[in-house]
Write a protein that holds these residues in place. Structure first.
Motif, PDB file in Angstrom:
ATOM      1  N   ALA A   1      14.711   2.098  -3.552  1.00  0.00           N
ATOM      2  CA  ALA A   1      14.536   3.029  -4.339  1.00  0.00           C
ATOM      3  C   ALA A   1      14.606   4.369  -3.262  1.00  0.00           C
ATOM      4  N   SER A   2      15.246   5.365  -3.710  1.00  0.00           N
ATOM      5  CA  SER A   2      14.825   6.756  -3.225  1.00  0.00           C
ATOM      6  C   SER A   2      14.495   7.245  -3.015  1.00  0.00           C
ATOM      7  N   LEU A   3      13.142   7.523  -4.416  1.00  0.00           N
ATOM      8  CA  LEU A   3      11.693   7.714  -4.273  1.00  0.00           C
ATOM      9  C   LEU A   3      10.599   6.885  -3.236  1.00  0.00           C
ATOM     10  N   PRO A   4      10.076   7.776  -2.381  1.00  0.00           N
ATOM     11  CA  PRO A   4       9.012   7.160  -1.492  1.00  0.00           C
ATOM     12  C   PRO A   4       8.061   6.975  -2.520  1.00  0.00           C
ATOM     13  N   MET A   5       7.335   5.130  -2.582  1.00  0.00           N
ATOM     14  CA  MET A   5       6.417   4.661  -3.198  1.00  0.00           C
ATOM     15  C   MET A   5       5.521   3.983  -1.879  1.00  0.00           C
ATOM     16  N   ALA A   6       4.277   3.831  -2.468  1.00  0.00           N
ATOM     17  CA  ALA A   6       3.297   2.485  -2.290  1.00  0.00           C
ATOM     18  C   ALA A   6       2.830   1.901  -3.256  1.00  0.00           C
TER      19      ALA A   6
ATOM     20  N   LEU B   1       9.199   6.255   1.634  1.00  0.00           N
ATOM     21  CA  LEU B   1       7.700   6.681   3.002  1.00  0.00           C
ATOM     22  C   LEU B   1       7.890   6.289   3.971  1.00  0.00           C
ATOM     23  N   GLY B   2       8.742   5.720   4.058  1.00  0.00           N
ATOM     24  CA  GLY B   2       7.906   5.380   5.624  1.00  0.00           C
ATOM     25  C   GLY B   2       9.330   6.633   6.384  1.00  0.00           C
ATOM     26  N   GLU B   3      10.882   7.147   5.742  1.00  0.00           N
ATOM     27  CA  GLU B   3      11.361   8.042   5.946  1.00  0.00           C
ATOM     28  C   GLU B   3      10.608   9.135   6.156  1.00  0.00           C
ATOM     29  N   LEU B   4      10.067   9.300   5.315  1.00  0.00           N
ATOM     30  CA  LEU B   4       9.437  10.862   4.583  1.00  0.00           C
ATOM     31  C   LEU B   4       8.569  10.961   5.673  1.00  0.00           C
ATOM     32  N   VAL B   5       7.369  10.213   5.695  1.00  0.00           N
ATOM     33  CA  VAL B   5       6.256  10.877   7.059  1.00  0.00           C
ATOM     34  C   VAL B   5       6.531  10.421   8.329  1.00  0.00           C
ATOM     35  N   GLY B   6       8.160   9.640   8.630  1.00  0.00           N
ATOM     36  CA  GLY B   6       8.547   9.303   9.731  1.00  0.00           C
ATOM     37  C   GLY B   6       8.043   8.256  10.741  1.00  0.00           C
ATOM     38  N   ALA B   7       8.019   7.371   9.982  1.00  0.00           N
ATOM     39  CA  ALA B   7       7.398   6.276  10.262  1.00  0.00           C
ATOM     40  C   ALA B   7       7.668   5.050   9.975  1.00  0.00           C
ATOM     41  N   ASP B   8       8.214   3.232  10.427  1.00  0.00           N
ATOM     42  CA  ASP B   8       8.520   2.583   9.469  1.00  0.00           C
ATOM     43  C   ASP B   8       7.585   2.035   8.496  1.00  0.00           C
ATOM     44  N   PRO B   9       8.137   1.205   7.372  1.00  0.00           N
ATOM     45  CA  PRO B   9       7.359   0.938   6.508  1.00  0.00           C
ATOM     46  C   PRO B   9       5.986   0.037   6.595  1.00  0.00           C
TER      47      PRO B   9
ATOM     48  N   ASP C   1      -4.812   9.608   3.772  1.00  0.00           N
ATOM     49  CA  ASP C   1      -4.539  10.766   5.033  1.00  0.00           C
ATOM     50  C   ASP C   1      -2.955  10.802   5.332  1.00  0.00           C
ATOM     51  N   LEU C   2      -2.361   9.402   4.548  1.00  0.00           N
ATOM     52  CA  LEU C   2      -1.258   9.976   4.438  1.00  0.00           C
ATOM     53  C   LEU C   2      -0.386  11.088   3.514  1.00  0.00           C
ATOM     54  N   THR C   3      -0.630  11.413   2.887  1.00  0.00           N
ATOM     55  CA  THR C   3      -0.885  12.467   1.415  1.00  0.00           C
ATOM     56  C   THR C   3      -1.352  13.305   1.624  1.00  0.00           C
ATOM     57  N   ASP C   4      -2.322  13.210   2.490  1.00  0.00           N
ATOM     58  CA  ASP C   4      -3.255  14.875   2.877  1.00  0.00           C
ATOM     59  C   ASP C   4      -3.933  15.548   1.354  1.00  0.00           C
ATOM     60  N   LEU C   5      -4.218  14.222   0.692  1.00  0.00           N
ATOM     61  CA  LEU C   5      -5.435  13.970  -0.890  1.00  0.00           C
ATOM     62  C   LEU C   5      -6.845  14.805  -0.808  1.00  0.00           C
ATOM     63  N   GLY C   6      -6.827  14.284   1.011  1.00  0.00           N
ATOM     64  CA  GLY C   6      -8.849  14.752   0.943  1.00  0.00           C
ATOM     65  C   GLY C   6      -9.037  15.908   1.250  1.00  0.00           C
TER      66      GLY C   6
ATOM     67  N   CYS D   1      -0.087  16.294  -8.094  1.00  0.00           N
ATOM     68  CA  CYS D   1      -0.485  17.104  -7.217  1.00  0.00           C
ATOM     69  C   CYS D   1       0.526  17.805  -6.732  1.00  0.00           C
ATOM     70  N   THR D   2       0.612  18.552  -5.926  1.00  0.00           N
ATOM     71  CA  THR D   2       1.169  19.267  -4.790  1.00  0.00           C
ATOM     72  C   THR D   2       0.703  19.244  -3.678  1.00  0.00           C
ATOM     73  N   ARG D   3       1.223  18.531  -2.764  1.00  0.00           N
ATOM     74  CA  ARG D   3       0.799  18.628  -0.581  1.00  0.00           C
ATOM     75  C   ARG D   3       1.373  18.571  -0.039  1.00  0.00           C
ATOM     76  N   ARG D   4       1.209  19.595   0.977  1.00  0.00           N
ATOM     77  CA  ARG D   4       1.868  19.784   2.744  1.00  0.00           C
ATOM     78  C   ARG D   4       1.650  18.829   3.480  1.00  0.00           C
ATOM     79  N   LEU D   5       3.092  17.656   3.778  1.00  0.00           N
ATOM     80  CA  LEU D   5       2.359  17.182   4.466  1.00  0.00           C
ATOM     81  C   LEU D   5       3.404  17.039   5.800  1.00  0.00           C
ATOM     82  N   LYS D   6       2.648  16.901   7.118  1.00  0.00           N
ATOM     83  CA  LYS D   6       2.745  17.379   9.011  1.00  0.00           C
ATOM     84  C   LYS D   6       3.968  16.107   9.059  1.00  0.00           C
ATOM     85  N   ARG D   7       5.136  15.372   9.230  1.00  0.00           N
ATOM     86  CA  ARG D   7       5.845  14.176  10.064  1.00  0.00           C
ATOM     87  C   ARG D   7       5.639  13.701  11.047  1.00  0.00           C
TER      88      ARG D   7
END
Length: 621
Positions: A56-61, A76-84, A94-99, A121-127
């Protein structure tokens, strides 16, 4: 057993083909090929899910109920800049800044615990490479029919950076003034509300807030004479100077908080000071704004000079609302305009209370007449030669249910402003005439008292005063010679047209016309001889100079003597107001003044006290 026996068949048996033994004779036993097919189908289904998840092209976990990552797809790995694989067992919050947001965190926990169906919700993630991306995060339980659905949660994070940037640009256009590029009224109130909430609950700041509400003096003339294009350039230049002043003030005060400059509309600007340190800070800022705007503006060959009026408010944020703060600022700006413009004025609670009282009185004046809240008192007008009462002046009092008994100086000016003076004046005239007629009937022998009633010039303009007087005299039976109407000098002098015609008609009717507070206005003496006036009432300020025989004011005495002589030459009688001592009365008598009025003789009293005066032979003092 068969279905006829009422037994419950294996529901999976319904899927068996008709040629199978299980379908033909209903035999029971261990599952054979059918059960294996079902197991193979489940495995194949799970494999399909996994394939779809990873491609899927949609980042998921997939998360467990503790919020830990069980599986993450490459998107999802590509979105956050890490290996899945590196994301396994990571905390999804922590990955999606929900806290970061307490409300989002609480809603997220509700989904993990199974008490809520979905969080979006809408969040701003830092890669990991430092870049930021805006995502729409959705968290929802895996469906019960899917493998592991009861214990698992699916998280998806759609990249909405482009859409967010577009919305941000649209919001910026909606929240900023196109002429000055400053925040507009909507954004200003949004920031003001947020600042009040923050100052009320945070303990790190001062807990106070300040506001400078500014309006350009005479800006309309710029638009009218030079055009709106020049007017817009002027507004833009003003905005730049205000912004520089705000930035400079913020730099001079370390830790004081932000200074927001906004255009609220027209030529109105506001400067919001968060975490203000007191009125001194706001006063310094307001003065710097005035100084900055006093320098001329050079606009495309036009050299313009403007000034501004500023209302300044500074107070504790606790218990303050955005509406209340702006009302105070608007009131203070009005004071600055009223006090002469080109200045700043600090909010004064006592002055505001007085204004609120005026407003309360003004709004209830008309109903108060209908409710019968007004009453009349009378002060004798005494002959200085014999000390006997010749007439009385009717003085209105307002028995206000909240503020107590109010003297005329508390409400007459308000009544003139809002037009209630017409109705109130008509009531006073009618009641005074009825009372004078009652005294006349009760004491048929001797010279009756005349009654003197104050009339505002607005009564002449906004009503038919002549018709009102004629009707009241006819209704009460009071002879016109027993009615005296008092108008102030400023209202009578220079009268022309309708006022002069009304005064002449009243004089022709036999009513006496008196000029009240004579000597305090512009006193057009040449015009005085052409007015239908029979009495001059000298303002009490002249009598004040008569207080001491040891240290008299010769100038006052000379002026009074000249005015009395002039009045007598014109066939007028003279009444001196504010007579408080026998010495004053004697000197006024020697000068030739005809009658006196003041506390020496009597304070304003109720009608029954005047009745007692008449019974005693009308002697006063």
């Amino acid at each position: 057993m068969t279905e006829r026996d009422g037994s419950t068949k294996d529901p999976d048996a319904r899927t068996a083909p008709p040629s199978s033994p299980a379908a033909s004779d209903g035999a029971t036993g261990p599952p054979s090929c059918d059960a294996s097919a079902r197991c193979d189908g489940t495995a194949a289904s799970l494999g399909d899910y996994r394939a779809a998840f990873h491609t899927a092209s949609l980042p998921m976990a997939v998360l467990n109920r503790d919020g830990l990552v069980l599986a993450a797809n490459p998107a999802l790995g590509e979105l956050v800049g890490a290996d899945p694989d590196e994301l396994i067992a990571a905390n999804a919050a922590d990955l999606t800044d929900l806290g970061a947001d307490p409300r989002v965190w609480a809603a997220y926990r509700e989904v993990l615990c199974g008490r809520s169906e979905r969080l979006r919700c809408t969040r701003r993630l830092k890669r990991s490479d430092g870049a930021s991306v805006w995502v729409e995060v959705t968290v929802e339980p895996v469906a019960e029919g899917q493998p592991g659905g009861a214990e698992r949660v699916l998280l998806s994070a759609a990249d909405i950076s482009d859409r967010h940037d577009l919305l941000a640009r649209v919001r910026h256009l909606q929240m900023h003034d196109p002429v000055t590029r400053l925040p507009n009224r909507t954004l200003f109130f949004e920031r003001l509300t947020a600042a009040l909430e923050a100052a009320s609950f945070e303990r790190s700041g001062t807990g106070r807030i300040g506001l400078c509400y500014l309006d350009l003096d005479g800006f309309k003339a710029v638009n009218d004479t030079l055009g709106h294009r020049v007017g817009d350039r002027l507004l833009s230049a003003v905005a730049q100077r205000l912004t520089r002043c705000a930035e400079s003030a913020a730099e001079r005060g370390p830790g004081r908080g932000g200074h927001l400059v906004a255009r609220l509309g027209g030529d109105e600007f506001a400067l919001l000071v968060e975490n203000s340190t007191g009125t001194d800070q706001l006063a310094e800022l307001a003065q710097s704004l005035l100084d900055a705007l006093q320098r001329p503006f050079d606009l495309a060959g036009q050299r313009l000079s403007v000034s501004a009026s500023i209302g300044v408010v500074e107070r504790a944020a606790g218990g303050t609302t955005a509406t209340g703060l702006m009302q105070a600022a608007d009131t203070t700006l009005y004071w600055a305009k009223e006090d002469g413009k080109a200045r700043w004025t600090l909010f004064d609670p006592e002055r505001n209370a007085h204004r609120m009282t005026r407003q309360a009185l003004s709004s209830t004046l008309r109903p108060a007449v209908d409710r019968g809240e007004f009453t009349l008192e009378y002060q004798p007008l005494v002959g200085l030669g014999d000390g006997r009462a010749q007439g009385v002046e009717a003085l209105v009092r307002w028995r206000h249910p909240q503020f107590g008994v109010l003297a005329p100086n508390r409400f007459i000016a308000l009544a003139e402003e809002n037009g209630a003076i017409v109705e109130l004046g008509r009531w006073v005239l009618e009641r005074a005439c009825y009372q004078a007629r009652a005294w006349q009937l009760a004491h048929p022998g001797g010279q009756p008292l005349f009654v003197s009633v104050n009339v505002a010039v607005r009564q002449v303009w906004d009503s038919d005063l002549v018709a009102d007087v004629a009707g009241i005299l006819a209704e009460t039976g009071l002879p016109p010679r027993l009615l005296q109407l008092e108008l102030t000098e400023s209202a009578v002098m220079g009268s022309a047209g309708r006022p002069l015609q009304a005064l002449q008609a009243l004089s022709d009717m036999g009513v006496r016309i008196a000029i009240d507070d004579f000597g305090t206005g512009y006193s057009n003496l040449a015009y005085l001889s052409r007015l239908p006036v029979s009495v001059l009432k000298l303002d009490g300020s002249f009598v004040h100079g008569f207080r001491s025989q040891e240290h008299p004011n010769p100038a006052d005495e000379m002026i009074v003597e000249a005015l009395v002589a002039l009045a007598h030459r014109l066939g007028l009688t003279v009444t001196a107001e504010c007579v408080e001592s026998a010495e004053q009365a004697e000197r006024l008598r020697r000068i030739g003044c005809d009658t006196g009025q003041g506390w020496l003789y009597s304070r304003p009293v109720a009608p029954d006290r005047v009745e007692a005066l008449l019974d005693a032979g009308r002697a006063c003092g």
